[in-house]
Design a protein around this motif. Structure first.
Motif, PDB file in Angstrom:
ATOM      1  N   TYR A 155      36.040  16.189 108.091  1.00  0.00           N
ATOM      2  CA  TYR A 155      35.356  15.996 106.810  1.00  0.00           C
ATOM      3  C   TYR A 155      33.924  15.491 107.009  1.00  0.00           C
ATOM      4  CZ  TYR A 155      40.035  16.590 104.841  1.00  0.00           C
ATOM      5  OH  TYR A 155      41.266  17.086 104.514  1.00  0.00           O
ATOM      6  N   ASP A 156      33.736  14.651 108.024  1.00  0.00           N
ATOM      7  CA  ASP A 156      32.377  14.158 108.306  1.00  0.00           C
ATOM      8  C   ASP A 156      31.469  15.306 108.736  1.00  0.00           C
ATOM      9  OD1 ASP A 156      32.280  11.558 107.624  1.00  0.00           O
ATOM     10  OD2 ASP A 156      32.833  10.780 109.595  1.00  0.00           O
ATOM     11  N   ASP A 157      32.018  16.209 109.570  1.00  0.00           N
ATOM     12  CA  ASP A 157      31.215  17.359 110.017  1.00  0.00           C
ATOM     13  C   ASP A 157      30.823  18.230 108.826  1.00  0.00           C
ATOM     14  OD1 ASP A 157      31.388  16.483 112.562  1.00  0.00           O
ATOM     15  OD2 ASP A 157      32.885  17.953 113.229  1.00  0.00           O
ATOM     16  N   TRP A 158      31.778  18.477 107.940  1.00  0.00           N
ATOM     17  CA  TRP A 158      31.487  19.287 106.748  1.00  0.00           C
ATOM     18  C   TRP A 158      30.416  18.596 105.888  1.00  0.00           C
ATOM     19  CZ3 TRP A 158      37.203  20.624 105.089  1.00  0.00           C
ATOM     20  CH2 TRP A 158      37.683  21.669 105.904  1.00  0.00           C
ATOM     21  N   ARG A 159      30.580  17.276 105.774  1.00  0.00           N
ATOM     22  CA  ARG A 159      29.634  16.520 104.939  1.00  0.00           C
ATOM     23  C   ARG A 159      28.226  16.610 105.538  1.00  0.00           C
ATOM     24  NH1 ARG A 159      28.745  10.782 104.894  1.00  0.00           N
ATOM     25  NH2 ARG A 159      27.583  10.245 102.995  1.00  0.00           N
ATOM     26  N   LYS A 160      28.140  16.477 106.868  1.00  0.00           N
ATOM     27  CA  LYS A 160      26.827  16.558 107.524  1.00  0.00           C
ATOM     28  C   LYS A 160      26.221  17.937 107.298  1.00  0.00           C
ATOM     29  CE  LYS A 160      27.633  13.202 111.125  1.00  0.00           C
ATOM     30  NZ  LYS A 160      28.523  13.154 112.267  1.00  0.00           N
ATOM     31  N   ARG A 161      27.064  18.971 107.364  1.00  0.00           N
ATOM     32  CA  ARG A 161      26.541  20.333 107.130  1.00  0.00           C
ATOM     33  C   ARG A 161      25.969  20.447 105.728  1.00  0.00           C
ATOM     34  NH1 ARG A 161      31.395  24.054 109.236  1.00  0.00           N
ATOM     35  NH2 ARG A 161      30.389  25.699 108.044  1.00  0.00           N
ATOM     36  N   LEU A 162      26.668  19.859 104.758  1.00  0.00           N
ATOM     37  CA  LEU A 162      26.184  19.923 103.366  1.00  0.00           C
ATOM     38  C   LEU A 162      24.880  19.151 103.204  1.00  0.00           C
ATOM     39  CD1 LEU A 162      29.574  19.533 101.504  1.00  0.00           C
ATOM     40  CD2 LEU A 162      27.998  21.448 101.263  1.00  0.00           C
ATOM     41  N   ILE A 163      24.805  18.002 103.871  1.00  0.00           N
ATOM     42  CA  ILE A 163      23.586  17.185 103.757  1.00  0.00           C
ATOM     43  C   ILE A 163      22.405  17.955 104.374  1.00  0.00           C
ATOM     44  CG2 ILE A 163      22.475  15.064 104.621  1.00  0.00           C
ATOM     45  CD1 ILE A 163      25.279  13.717 104.268  1.00  0.00           C
ATOM     46  N   HIS A 164      22.680  18.618 105.487  1.00  0.00           N
ATOM     47  CA  HIS A 164      21.645  19.415 106.140  1.00  0.00           C
ATOM     48  C   HIS A 164      21.199  20.565 105.224  1.00  0.00           C
ATOM     49  CE1 HIS A 164      19.391  21.254 109.392  1.00  0.00           C
ATOM     50  NE2 HIS A 164      20.010  22.400 109.143  1.00  0.00           N
ATOM     51  N   MET A 165      22.160  21.250 104.599  1.00  0.00           N
ATOM     52  CA  MET A 165      21.829  22.361 103.701  1.00  0.00           C
ATOM     53  C   MET A 165      20.936  21.876 102.573  1.00  0.00           C
ATOM     54  SD  MET A 165      25.438  24.292 103.172  1.00  0.00           S
ATOM     55  CE  MET A 165      26.589  24.322 104.520  1.00  0.00           C
ATOM     56  N   ARG A 166      21.299  20.719 102.024  1.00  0.00           N
ATOM     57  CA  ARG A 166      20.525  20.188 100.904  1.00  0.00           C
ATOM     58  C   ARG A 166      19.106  19.854 101.367  1.00  0.00           C
ATOM     59  NH1 ARG A 166      20.858  14.453  98.794  1.00  0.00           N
ATOM     60  NH2 ARG A 166      19.368  14.517  97.070  1.00  0.00           N
ATOM     61  N   ALA A 167      19.008  19.267 102.565  1.00  0.00           N
ATOM     62  CA  ALA A 167      17.677  18.934 103.092  1.00  0.00           C
ATOM     63  C   ALA A 167      16.839  20.204 103.242  1.00  0.00           C
ATOM     64  CB  ALA A 167      17.828  18.224 104.431  1.00  0.00           C
ATOM     65  N   MET A 168      17.460  21.274 103.694  1.00  0.00           N
ATOM     66  CA  MET A 168      16.735  22.544 103.879  1.00  0.00           C
ATOM     67  C   MET A 168      16.234  23.072 102.529  1.00  0.00           C
ATOM     68  SD  MET A 168      16.758  23.152 107.058  1.00  0.00           S
ATOM     69  CE  MET A 168      16.370  24.865 107.296  1.00  0.00           C
ATOM     70  N   ILE A 169      17.092  22.989 101.518  1.00  0.00           N
ATOM     71  CA  ILE A 169      16.704  23.485 100.195  1.00  0.00           C
ATOM     72  C   ILE A 169      15.554  22.638  99.644  1.00  0.00           C
ATOM     73  CG2 ILE A 169      17.498  23.686  97.771  1.00  0.00           C
ATOM     74  CD1 ILE A 169      18.634  25.847  99.476  1.00  0.00           C
ATOM     75  N   GLU A 170      15.684  21.300  99.829  1.00  0.00           N
ATOM     76  CA  GLU A 170      14.637  20.426  99.296  1.00  0.00           C
ATOM     77  C   GLU A 170      13.325  20.658 100.017  1.00  0.00           C
ATOM     78  OE1 GLU A 170      16.272  16.515  99.004  1.00  0.00           O
ATOM     79  OE2 GLU A 170      17.326  17.068  97.153  1.00  0.00           O
TER      80      GLU A 170
END
Ligand SMILES: Nc1nc2c(ncn2[C@@H]2O[C@H](COP(=O)(O)OP(=O)(O)OP(=O)(O)O)[C@@H](O)[C@H]2O)c(=O)[nH]1
Length: 449
Positions: A155-170
């Protein structure tokens, strides 16, 4: 200053050895007073335990010391392995109570401190609770894996992936006016988000067996009154769990027995016989029986041989149950069948069994074991094990779905959905506001854990 807590961490006394655990800032002071010398970190020391006031020797014990933060709770911890006599344990606990900085621990408080100190995430805490509660080999294996952090890491890995995706979009919309930032970054992110969504969906489907492994496969015995359900439960369990009488309507409430079928946990449930009941108690029993039937993984439908008059045959299996849940017909009291019927080879499983001479009980036991194995299918990959995990995974999927499909909305709003999805995963591991949940989770622990 934080209080130092203590408790008997081993089982009930008397026992050969009892383990008393102490955690908190006063541990060094307490240990040096009880046994003069503090053991080296992680080493055992044989010591005479003395009452802090009278200096009377209470026992000779092994004492272990773990210097924080390298301990279970992250604080200074000591373990006293003394003799497990009631008076010995009482005397040591009384000595600890004499220190102003010390107080008895609440249930699960050592683990709560480990969580608060960042030593464990919530899935590891739950894995530890499951390990203590585990009754079968397969449950133990799953709990050990979860306690070791495999599920939390996923779950932590998935969460990190989501945080990274959001950073890319921002980053993408921060630099939207600059010409040298390629416009395809966002497209790549939404494709990645779609892939992650598929991974989580797959995980959720497979996790059904993780939840079942934890709680046990639910097998519910149903049938008319006097059909022989309670006798069958007793015959399968190998002991008298349920009351058996000749009187129809004996079983009024739900009776459960936990079985270990070659390492697989099965909860076998006896229920009230189904008929048009007059009395309020029996009606309630039948309502509960039908409710358990609806939640079952398998219904064993008990049917007596033709010609036996003991059964009220005016109640059948409700139609919704026979379509929603697999049903095996068990022909009870097979010893009374004249002539014995042949096994039917239809699509429904039809097993003759006699609780009296035990003919057929073995075959039923083996069929149930196969069913449990298929339902649980122990996997090496970490699986969600609680409805709490399922709940947040579903929330996460809803937010991901919104983010992925809302291509008509501004990127800021879609990025916000990614943040929400990441937070949902953070709630499973306890990284994000779970304060209200903690009391519920730690309530299940015993004192000393
Ligand atoms: N001969 C024979 N009698 C059985 C067998 N199983 C149960 N009986 C008898 O059938 C009667 C009812 O058995 P129970 O096991 O109490 O039946 P039940 O379906 O749980 O009954 P309720 O609790 O009333 O719904 C008892 O007198 C049992 O001794 C069997 O395999 N062979």
């Amino acid at each position: 200053m934080k209080e130092t807590i203590y408790a008997l961490s081993s089982g009930s006394v008397p026992s050969g050895v009892a383990v008393i655990r102490i955690s908190g800032p006063a541990v060094r002071k307490v240990v040096s007073s009880l046994c003069r010398k503090i053991p080296t970190h992680r080493q055992t020391q044989l010591s005479k335990l003395r009452d802090p006031q009278t200096r009377e020797v209470l026992d000779e014990a092994l004492v272990l010391y773990f210097q924080g933060p390298n301990s279970f709770t992250g604080e200074d911890v000591a373990e006293i392995h003394c003799h497990g006599g009631r008076a010995v344990v009482a005397a040591v606990l009384n000595s600890l109570a004499q220190f102003e900085a010390c107080r008895p621990a609440e249930p699960g408080e050592f683990t709560r401190r480990a969580f608060d100190g960042g030593r464990m995430d919530l899935t590891e805490v739950e894995g530890l609770a499951d390990l203590i509660a585990s009754e079968t080999e397969s449950q133990r294996r799953q709990a050990v894996r979860q306690m070791g952090g495999a599920l939390g890491k996923l779950y932590d890995d998935w969460r990190k992936r989501l945080i990274h995706m959001r950073a890319m979009i921002e980053a993408d919309f921060d630099f939207a006016d600059e010409e040298d930032v390629p416009g395809s970054v966002a497209d790549k992110v939404w494709a990645e988000a779609g892939e992650l969504k598929a991974e989580i969906e797959d995980h959720l489907v497979r996790s059904k067996s993780g939840e079942r492994l934890r709680s046990g496969v639910q097998v519910v015995l149903m049938g008319a009154p006097n059909a022989g359900k309670s006798s069958l439960l007793n015959a399968i369990a190998g002991r008298d769990v349920a009351i058996v009488t000749e009187e129809a309507g004996t079983t009024r409430d739900v009776i459960e027995v936990h079985l270990d079928l070659v390492g697989y946990p099965v909860t076998l449930v006896d229920t009230a016989g189904l008929r048009k009941a007059e009395g309020v108690v029996e009606q309630e029993g039948i309502r509960r029986a039908e409710q358990r039937g609806r939640e079952a993984d398998l219904i064993l439908w008990a049917v007596e041989p033709d010609g036996i008059e003991s059964t009220d045959k005016d109640g059948g299996l409700p139609a919704d149950l026979s379509t929603e849940v697999p049903v095996w017909t068990v022909r009870t009291k097979a010893d009374l069948e004249t002539p014995p019927k042949q096994d039917s080879s239809g699509t429904t499983i039809d097993i003759p069994a006699s609780s009296k001479d035990r003919n057929g009980v073995r075959a039923l036991f083996e069929a149930l074991t196969c069913f449990a194995k298929e339902t649980i299918s122990v996997s090496e990959v970490p699986l969600a094990t609680r409805s709490r995990h399922r709940h947040y995974l579903n929330d996460c999927l809803t937010n991901l779905e919104k983010a992925v499909t809302a291509d008509h909305l501004p990127a800021e709003l879609r990025a916000e959905d990614l943040r929400r999805a990441a937070d949902d995963l953070g709630r499973i591991t306890g990284r994000i506001d779970v304060e209200d949940l903690l009391d519920v989770i730690f309530r299940d622990f015993c004192i000393g854990k």
